[in-house]
Scaffold this motif. Structure first.
Motif, PDB file in Angstrom:
ATOM      1  N   LEU A 199      15.597  69.278  45.242  1.00  0.00           N
ATOM      2  CA  LEU A 199      16.999  69.049  45.574  1.00  0.00           C
ATOM      3  C   LEU A 199      17.895  70.074  44.892  1.00  0.00           C
ATOM      4  CD1 LEU A 199      17.202  65.140  45.286  1.00  0.00           C
ATOM      5  CD2 LEU A 199      16.678  66.533  47.302  1.00  0.00           C
ATOM      6  N   ALA A 200      19.097  70.213  45.418  1.00  0.00           N
ATOM      7  CA  ALA A 200      20.075  71.137  44.829  1.00  0.00           C
ATOM      8  C   ALA A 200      20.484  70.648  43.445  1.00  0.00           C
ATOM      9  CB  ALA A 200      21.292  71.253  45.736  1.00  0.00           C
ATOM     10  N   SER A 201      20.853  71.567  42.604  1.00  0.00           N
ATOM     11  CA  SER A 201      21.226  71.244  41.225  1.00  0.00           C
ATOM     12  C   SER A 201      22.460  70.340  41.180  1.00  0.00           C
ATOM     13  CB  SER A 201      21.500  72.543  40.451  1.00  0.00           C
ATOM     14  OG  SER A 201      21.916  72.253  39.129  1.00  0.00           O
ATOM     15  N   GLY A 202      22.375  69.305  40.346  1.00  0.00           N
ATOM     16  CA  GLY A 202      23.533  68.462  40.079  1.00  0.00           C
ATOM     17  C   GLY A 202      23.839  67.395  41.099  1.00  0.00           C
ATOM     18  N   VAL A 203      22.960  67.164  42.093  1.00  0.00           N
ATOM     19  CA  VAL A 203      23.290  66.180  43.135  1.00  0.00           C
ATOM     20  C   VAL A 203      22.839  64.764  42.768  1.00  0.00           C
ATOM     21  CG1 VAL A 203      23.203  67.928  44.954  1.00  0.00           C
ATOM     22  CG2 VAL A 203      21.158  66.565  44.462  1.00  0.00           C
ATOM     23  N   VAL A 204      22.056  64.626  41.704  1.00  0.00           N
ATOM     24  CA  VAL A 204      21.564  63.309  41.299  1.00  0.00           C
ATOM     25  C   VAL A 204      21.966  63.060  39.856  1.00  0.00           C
ATOM     26  CG1 VAL A 204      19.570  61.771  41.151  1.00  0.00           C
ATOM     27  CG2 VAL A 204      19.552  63.654  42.802  1.00  0.00           C
ATOM     28  N   ASP A 205      22.470  61.855  39.575  1.00  0.00           N
ATOM     29  CA  ASP A 205      22.838  61.556  38.192  1.00  0.00           C
ATOM     30  C   ASP A 205      21.730  60.751  37.505  1.00  0.00           C
ATOM     31  OD1 ASP A 205      23.141  58.853  38.947  1.00  0.00           O
ATOM     32  OD2 ASP A 205      25.252  59.137  39.405  1.00  0.00           O
ATOM     33  N   GLU A 206      21.832  60.651  36.190  1.00  0.00           N
ATOM     34  CA  GLU A 206      20.810  59.997  35.377  1.00  0.00           C
ATOM     35  C   GLU A 206      20.678  58.520  35.706  1.00  0.00           C
ATOM     36  OE1 GLU A 206      20.079  59.521  30.625  1.00  0.00           O
ATOM     37  OE2 GLU A 206      20.741  61.480  31.375  1.00  0.00           O
ATOM     38  N   GLU A 207      21.786  57.859  35.981  1.00  0.00           N
ATOM     39  CA  GLU A 207      21.766  56.424  36.289  1.00  0.00           C
ATOM     40  C   GLU A 207      20.898  56.139  37.518  1.00  0.00           C
ATOM     41  OE1 GLU A 207      24.822  52.767  37.527  1.00  0.00           O
ATOM     42  OE2 GLU A 207      25.523  54.858  37.459  1.00  0.00           O
ATOM     43  N   THR A 208      20.996  56.997  38.514  1.00  0.00           N
ATOM     44  CA  THR A 208      20.232  56.802  39.751  1.00  0.00           C
ATOM     45  C   THR A 208      18.736  56.927  39.501  1.00  0.00           C
ATOM     46  OG1 THR A 208      22.079  57.722  41.001  1.00  0.00           O
ATOM     47  CG2 THR A 208      19.961  57.577  42.130  1.00  0.00           C
ATOM     48  N   VAL A 209      18.343  57.921  38.731  1.00  0.00           N
ATOM     49  CA  VAL A 209      16.925  58.118  38.432  1.00  0.00           C
ATOM     50  C   VAL A 209      16.385  56.950  37.606  1.00  0.00           C
ATOM     51  CG1 VAL A 209      15.240  59.635  37.322  1.00  0.00           C
ATOM     52  CG2 VAL A 209      17.185  60.620  38.550  1.00  0.00           C
ATOM     53  N   GLU A 210      17.160  56.489  36.646  1.00  0.00           N
ATOM     54  CA  GLU A 210      16.755  55.337  35.837  1.00  0.00           C
ATOM     55  C   GLU A 210      16.581  54.103  36.714  1.00  0.00           C
ATOM     56  OE1 GLU A 210      16.148  54.932  32.582  1.00  0.00           O
ATOM     57  OE2 GLU A 210      16.616  56.950  31.846  1.00  0.00           O
TER      58      GLU A 210
END
Length: 334
Positions: A199-210
């Protein structure tokens, strides 16, 4: 948002496997004798669904193939190819030696001779070995001098429980690589690795991955499916960032996808058993076997059916309760 869609697919094998370094070293050590023209150990890889059993097997064998001349390998899943002939044909096809053979109708002896006559050493990865129609398939492959076996199953004890004693004596001493479910932090790192590559840089935040890691509960297959479905949801809405709000509505879709993927791999007889249980919702063992025998022209023996049912349970397609004549099976909703 998407830079490399292949990375979001479960079957994609990354250049580095995180949190399996020790298992990879163990597997590599057992297969490395092949590089020196020595006899290699049979290896058995065990662990729950989603722990990377198939991935680490293919990863190490591909590395070995790149580093050493005179090695070929093949992969077959015994859920889809249960008979001895279909197993060997699939392996030969991967070795590039089945172009002039028929998948059905080629004498078994011809298939084994073709495998035995390979100039190269052959590594055979046989997945879901606990559902083989003929357990002597493993013995027959084990007896070929230029073949090394990598055997994969969910539970070693379940596999050996009903195994023919002659076959068991051949492989009980196999080197073992036992995988466990990923810890939360490990799954988070695996997800970030895919995100950074795909994915492109910066499109996903830490909360979503957690959040994805929490929902997947140690199952990498589930986590990757959630990630891919959530990305599809975000792209479909025209959003430029992936958030928890994209994951929540696709949770059930991801479970259904994994469920259907398992169903799609089932062989004819496993599928009949699964469909009978699904149609009934819940059914006693005696009734299940009677309906199966009425439905199938060439029914498998009950001991083989029990292996099929156990495999369906491992992949959470069905559930069971009770024992003996009081045993009952229930369809497991995705």
């Amino acid at each position: 948002m998407i830079q490399n869609a292949r990375v979001l697919r479960e079957e994609w094998v990354p250049e580095e496997l995180h949190h399996r370094e020790g298992h990879l070293q163990n597997l590599s050590a057992h297969l490395n004798p092949v590089a020196r023209d020595l006899v290699s150990s049979t290896v058995m890889i065990t662990g729950p669904s989603g722990t990377g059993k198939t991935t680490i097997a293919k990863y190490i064998v591909r590395q070995l193939e790149q580093e050493v001349l005179g090695i070929r390998w093949g992969y077959v899943n015994a859920i889809s190819e249960t008979s001895m002939s279909s197993i060997v044909y699939s392996l030969l096809r991967d070795a590039g030696r089945a172009n002039d053979l028929r998948a059905k109708g080629t004498p078994r002896g011809v298939l084994f001779d073709r495998l035995r006559d390979l100039d190269d050493h052959f590594i055979a990865i046989v997945d879901e070995i606990d559902v083989l129609d003929d357990e002597k398939t493993i013995q027959a492959l084990w007896e070929i001098p230029n073949v090394t076996l990598v055997l994969i199953c969910v539970d070693e004890d379940d596999f050996f429980a009903d195994l023919d004693s002659t076959v068991a004596s051949r492989i009980r001493g196999a080197a073992k690589v036992a995988l466990e479910r990923y810890h939360h932090e490990e799954l988070v790192e695996i997800l970030w690795s895919r995100i950074d590559t795909g994915l492109a840089s910066g499109v996903v935040d830490e909360e979503t991955v957690e959040y994805i890691a929490d929902v997947a509960a140690g199952d990498a297959r589930h986590a990757i499916t959630l990630l891919r479905r959530a990305v599809r949801e975000a792209v479909g809405k025209g959003d430029e960032r992936l958030t928890v709000q994209h994951v929540v509505p696709i949770r059930e879709d991801a479970r259904e996808e994994i469920h259907e993927r398992h169903v799609d791999t089932l062989g004819t007889h496993q599928r009949h058993l699964y469909e009978i249980i699904k149609e009934a919702g819940e059914i006693g063992a005696s009734t299940l076997h009677a309906r199966y025998e009425d439905r199938v022209q060439d029914p498998r023996v009950k001991s083989t059916r029990r292996k099929y049912l156990q495999s369906l349970e491992h992949y959470e397609l069905i559930e069971s309760s009770g024992s003996g004549r009081g045993r009952a099976y229930r369809f497991s909703e995705p």
